[in-house]
Design a protein around this motif. Sequence first.
Motif: not given
Length: 595
Positions: A227-230, A248-252
Amino acid sequence: MEIKERIVKLREQMKEKGIDIYIVPTADFHQTEYVGEYFKARKFITGFSGSAGTAVITKTEARLWVDGRYFIQAAKQIEGTTVEMMKMNQPGVPTIDEYLEETLGEGETLGFDGRVVSMGDGLRYKAIVERKNGKIIYDYDLIDAIWEDRPPLSREPAFILEQKYAGETTASKLARIREYMRNCGANVHVLTTIDDICWTLNIRGNDIEFFPLVLSYAIITMDRMHLYIDETKLSDEMKEVLAADDVVLHPYNDIYEDIKAYGEGDCLLLDPVRVNYAMYSNISDKVRKVEERNPEILFKAVKNPVEIENMRKAQIKDSVAHVRFMKWLKENVGKMKITEMSASDKLDEFRAEMGGFIRPSFEPISSYGEHAALCHYTSSPETDVELKEGNIFLTDTGAGFYEGSTDITRTYALGEIPDIMKEHFTLILMCNLSLASAKFMEGCVGMNLDLLARKALWDRGLDFNHGTGHGLGYLLSIHESPAGFRWRYRPGETAELMEGMIMTDEPGIYFEGSHGVRLENEILVRKGEKNEYGQFMYFEPITYVPMDLDAVKVEMLSEEYKTLLNDYHKTVYEKVSPYLNDEEKEWLKKYTREV
């Protein structure tokens, strides 16, 4: 800075970058129908504020393509700007592609911000450019270079849509998506549409006014969802919930580089209508691609039993609010000052009293008299007018409750109105009832049924220049693919009508400078009897607001239409009256009486 000056400055940027023609669509990086303030570049450069339209700027011309919903509005808003309106689907009016073919010179350069142009559009533009031996530049947002006070990207917090509202877990949804991926041979699914992402993860946000969505991208593999998100939009609790589903989180913005890592041996499932051109251009040529509609689109269009039950509750809440509003309006117009904007605010007051009200589900259309002839009119302090007796008032608004979204249109007679307005109201009532009462075979699409909603008008040489209905999202986009009602073929709205879909039924008629009428209910697609001919289907109206009998010319109605109207009003009273006090019940009896 006036529009003329903005166009001059844009042309200076075009000259500096070596661009001969520059395209400015109505889109964000995710091909969302309605966009946040940051993304309203087309409005900035043309002055036209409608939700759809594309500007094309050359060295000497500025043109704006709009559809029939916006012909009147666009004409007013671009007056005196040097921008020329192009009426889509009208005789003699070229499409954007045809215009580019004609206008782009040999060896010239076409430019656009590749993040706001879809892959499909971008590839068509590329083919045109190649035929002219020219080139495409998609790296520059030239509007950003001249938009000095551009609003920032939203950083509003997101929230979880609880299981009691969503009706299905993220794990279950991901399992269905991965099964679809396996069936088409893909091991990676690129997802850029924010309503599909929010549906999959059971999250909502506030990044677009009126629409509870979160700016994000996603890449789904067989064991992870990236997931690409702020991240500042996510609480610690949300991060834990997402991690439990292997998200898994990533920068937007990292997705544009990360997508380059996929290569030989990978097969990407992506939607050519929804993936933007810049994203597509960053995918390696070694990657095998399956270009199909996102599976989430159909998954979320067919509501699960929990969603259906919740949306019924939301419709009851909004119907009660509308009945109270209608009573208040009828009893107070002419006695106190009511304007388009104050009337809209009053309706939202009644909604808030019902509990669980989050916000309007789209920008309200609250239009009196000649303003009602503008399909997507938005009242403002500059245009706000007082409601007076002797004309009609059209309100097309929606509510976002935790139980779901609504989209309801009613046209009300204020006092005694001219006979011609009653005729037009009655025709639209006939159109609405005809579609709502349809029985049809399983496998039909909206185009099969649209004639039912237009026949009363077409028989008299009349028509309305918009679709008759659309799918309805659950606290997502209010216009939801992939099914819709319209007579003209439109890619993306050709899916069969399936049990569990919730659609709108909203015919209308509009007379510039005079008045407009539109009547809209939500209808649930249901299965009917099954016999030797196959499976029959029908619609169940789930909006329960009276059709204003003060505006009906009863002698125009056949016995069949009278029965349909009386049956509908009987249901309205049964569904709404338990929530009303004695005075309100008596009033509702009057407006649901048999004709």
